[in-house]
Scaffold this active site. Structure first.
Site, PDB file in Angstrom:
ATOM      1  N   LYS A 196      -1.961   7.059 -26.649  1.00 60.50           N
ATOM      2  CA  LYS A 196      -3.210   6.392 -26.282  1.00 60.50           C
ATOM      3  C   LYS A 196      -3.323   5.037 -26.961  1.00 60.50           C
ATOM      4  O   LYS A 196      -3.858   4.095 -26.390  1.00 60.50           O
ATOM      5  CB  LYS A 196      -4.400   7.283 -26.669  1.00 60.50           C
ATOM      6  CG  LYS A 196      -4.609   8.397 -25.667  1.00 60.50           C
ATOM      7  CD  LYS A 196      -5.858   9.192 -25.978  1.00 60.50           C
ATOM      8  CE  LYS A 196      -5.609  10.161 -27.095  1.00 60.50           C
ATOM      9  NZ  LYS A 196      -6.658  11.168 -27.253  1.00 60.50           N
TER      10      LYS A 196
ATOM     11  N   ARG B 293       6.165  17.534 -28.335  1.00 63.58           N
ATOM     12  CA  ARG B 293       5.389  16.742 -27.388  1.00 63.58           C
ATOM     13  C   ARG B 293       6.302  16.233 -26.285  1.00 63.58           C
ATOM     14  O   ARG B 293       7.524  16.148 -26.443  1.00 63.58           O
ATOM     15  CB  ARG B 293       4.673  15.601 -28.081  1.00 63.58           C
ATOM     16  CG  ARG B 293       5.579  14.562 -28.695  1.00 63.58           C
ATOM     17  CD  ARG B 293       4.844  13.628 -29.651  1.00 63.58           C
ATOM     18  NE  ARG B 293       3.890  12.761 -28.967  1.00 63.58           N
ATOM     19  CZ  ARG B 293       2.573  12.832 -29.158  1.00 63.58           C
ATOM     20  NH1 ARG B 293       2.054  13.714 -29.973  1.00 63.58           N
ATOM     21  NH2 ARG B 293       1.758  12.007 -28.536  1.00 63.58           N
TER      22      ARG B 293
ATOM     23  N   GLU C  85      -9.173  14.187 -28.176  1.00 62.47           N
ATOM     24  CA  GLU C  85     -10.092  13.258 -28.830  1.00 62.47           C
ATOM     25  C   GLU C  85     -10.528  12.247 -27.768  1.00 62.47           C
ATOM     26  O   GLU C  85      -9.673  11.642 -27.121  1.00 62.47           O
ATOM     27  CB  GLU C  85      -9.370  12.547 -29.981  1.00 62.47           C
ATOM     28  CG  GLU C  85     -10.325  11.664 -30.755  1.00 62.47           C
ATOM     29  CD  GLU C  85      -9.651  10.916 -31.913  1.00 62.47           C
ATOM     30  OE1 GLU C  85      -8.473  11.205 -32.211  1.00 62.47           O
ATOM     31  OE2 GLU C  85     -10.316  10.045 -32.478  1.00 62.47           O
TER      32      GLU C  85
END
Ligand code: ATP
Ligand code: MG
Length: 564
Positions: A272, A262, A37
């Site tokens: 982020k 992850r 994204e």
């Protein structure tokens, strides 16, 4: 089995792919994608996903798309799109002509939504965001059906079209999937597919004022692109039933979603949302601050793409979350730079040394090895003269027992040069600080060995004073003082674990003159100190270096103690 199949799977994802190739589920195709994204810069966690997706495509002679998941115009910017492209390329991967945007498919997604309405599987709902939350229920209680759930197909088609045309204000209506308000999986309780947002999109401009939610967009984008294996992180495991539901109801081509753990790294944050706070609140100088775990940050710091890829290989792919020691990443960087970085001598905290018996106004050039790990890198000449600098740390007026470096009356070797003995020193009368040493050298030891076979216990790096280049050197330490930055007291957030000493700037460093022309990004080993990289802040007048990593290998120590 097809000839593009590696013999042995190195992880469970590759095992699934080999299985699918065996049964011919997707023919002999392997097609992955990396779907960032564009709402921030990529970090080392993303590198894991990039290496996995592009790596699988390479290994199985398949393809990997780069797809921007640009469904939320509130947080997305062109700056991020550009940085992401640069970072993926820097890591050494190539998407060929397959650069896509979820926004490329907005029309197709809309048509899919119409299809679901016609099937009685989607409806326009007038509940407010607040009400939707209430109606959803909780993990222990089922949700309630929306009063708008049984609108007719015609009414739903009409309202969706008018939503698209911009007739309704933000937040007044949504399009929802009609699934099951009593589902044990909250994601299946009539999830929102479209929301109204009268906001310009960085690619579609003002063409749209309804935007698809992630879950509605993602699987359909995978399907449109013919992805075979849609690899994502574990937090999407609970979303997989919805991923599957949409594709099944649409009767569309159906990729398989597979989740993996992850990457978490100690002493830093990989989110982020958190990184953006550090940038906006000025805790770091920007997204590419060398302390940041972003790819642009570690690039500026001097990490190599090879080291990061190697790191991603070594940590592997698992189904359970864990935290990787940042020392392993540093170890990989050190290992790579050890092979490729030329050695030079640099004195970070200079102490002036006058060699009293060296002829005045004389100078000479000595041979130095560029990289003992790689003879093909050759040798260079290093100037030597009567006044040199050594590291302040390499001298002690009153040396403790284990200190073998320079001290009054003691002889040491200057790397590639001579043996010197300290015969005197000058102190600042006010501060008591030693500001200059007087030494004598033994001309017979030129090159670094004594013909009479006498030994010294230390070898120091040095730089000739009149030839020295002045430089600024930025020393970095971990961004956080805690291995888990989120481990904070009540009422505090991760920023209270920021390391106040993560940057130390040294401004009077001296470097051998050979590096004068070094371009930003050039990497060196400063002998005995670590690996350093020329920062873009450098000018012709003045070089600026970042310390990439020290020579001290804490990972090697960890491994050794584990073996014991
Ligand atoms: P963040 O949590 O940093 O905001 P994100 O998941 O929202 O990350 P995306 O841009 O959606 O960021 O991520 C693109 C891809 O990278 C996704 O497939 C995501 O699963 C993967 N990814 C993100 N963070 C990690 C991580 N720490 N380790 C491995 N893969 C990750
Ligand atoms: Mg995401």
């Amino acid at each position: 089995m097809a000839e593009n199949v590696p013999e042995k799977a190195s992880d469970f994802i590759r095992e699934i792919i080999i299985g699918d190739l065996g049964t011919g589920k997707y023919g002999s195709r392997v097609h992955t994608r990396f779907p960032p994204e564009p709402n921030g810069y990529l970090h080392i966690g993303h590198a894991k996903s990039i290496c996995l997706n592009f790596g699988i495509a390479e290994e199985f002679k398949g393809l990997c798309n780069l797809r921007f998941d640009d469904t939320n115009p509130i947080k997305e910017e062109v700056e991020y799109v550009e940085s992401i492209r640069e970072d993926v390329r820097w890591l050494g991967f190539d998407w060929g002509d397959r650069l896509f945007y979820a926004s490329d498919y907005f029309e197709q997604l809309y048509q899919y939504a119409v299809q679901l309405i016609r099937k009685g599987k989607a409806y326009v709902c007038d509940l407010t965001a607040e009400e939707i939350r209430e109606y959803r229920g909780t993990l222990t209680e089922p949700g309630k059906e929306s009063p708008y759930r049984n609108r007719s197909v015609e009414e739903n088609l009409d309202l969706l079209e008018r939503m698209r045309k911009g007739e309704f204000p933000d937040g007044s209506r949504t399009l929802k999937a009609k699934i099951d308000m009593a589902s044990g999986n909250m994601n299946m309780r009539d999830p929102v597919m479209y929301r109204i947002l009268h906001i310009e999109h960085h690619r579609t401009g003002d063409k749209w004022c309804i935007y698809p939610m992630y879950d509605w967009a993602h699987g359909q984008c995978d399907s449109i692109e013919g992805i075979t294996h849609s690899v994502c992180t574990l937090e999407f495991e609970d979303h997989r039933p919805l991923y599957d539901w949409f594709l099944d109801e649409l009767n569309a081509y159906h990729p398989q979603q597979i989740e993996f753990a992850r990457l978490n790294l100690s002493y830093t944050v990989l989110s982020k949302r958190k990184l953006i706070q550090l940038v906006r609140e000025g805790h770091v100088r920007g997204w590419d601050d060398p302390r940041m775990p972003t790819l642009s940050g570690v690039r500026r710091r001097g990490y190599t793409p090879e080291a990061i890829r190697n790191f991603c290989d070594r940590i592997g792919v698992a189904k359970r979350d864990s935290v990787v020691d940042i020392a392993l990443l540093e170890h990989c960087v050190r290992e790579d730079l050890n092979k490729r970085a030329p050695r030079v001598m640099a004195v970070l905290r200079p102490l002036r040394v006058v060699i009293t018996n060296y002829p005045e106004d004389s100078e000479e050039e000595l041979d130095a090895v560029n990289n003992p790990e790689d003879p093909s890198m050759g040798t260079r000449k290093v100037p030597f003269s009567k006044v040199i600098y050594i590291e302040q740390d390499d001298f002690r007026e009153k040396p403790p027992k284990d200190f073998f470096r320079l001290a009054p009356g003691r002889e040491v070797r200057l790397r590639y040069a001579y043996f010197i003995t300290c015969v005197g020193y000058v102190k600042n009368a006010v501060t008591g600080e030693v500001v200059e040493l007087q030494c004598v050298y033994d001309p017979a030891t030129r090159g670094g060995d004594a013909p009479d076979g006498r030994k010294v216990k230390a070898t120091l790096h040095w730089v000739s004073a009149p030839h020295a280049l002045r430089a600024e050197v930025r020393l970095y330490d971990h961004l956080f003082v805690k291995a888990d930055p989120a481990d904070v007291g009540e009422g505090e957030d991760f920023k209270s674990s920021l390391n106040p000493n993560s940057l130390e700037t040294l401004t009077s460093c001296c470097i051998e003159p050979g590096v004068k022309e070094a371009a930003p990004g050039s990497r060196y080993q400063f002998e005995r100190q670590g690996y350093f990289c020329v920062d873009p802040d450098s000018s012709g007048e003045r070089l600026v270096f970042n310390r990439t990593v020290t020579l001290k290998d804490t990972w090697a120590k960890i491994e050794k103690s584990r073996k014991k």
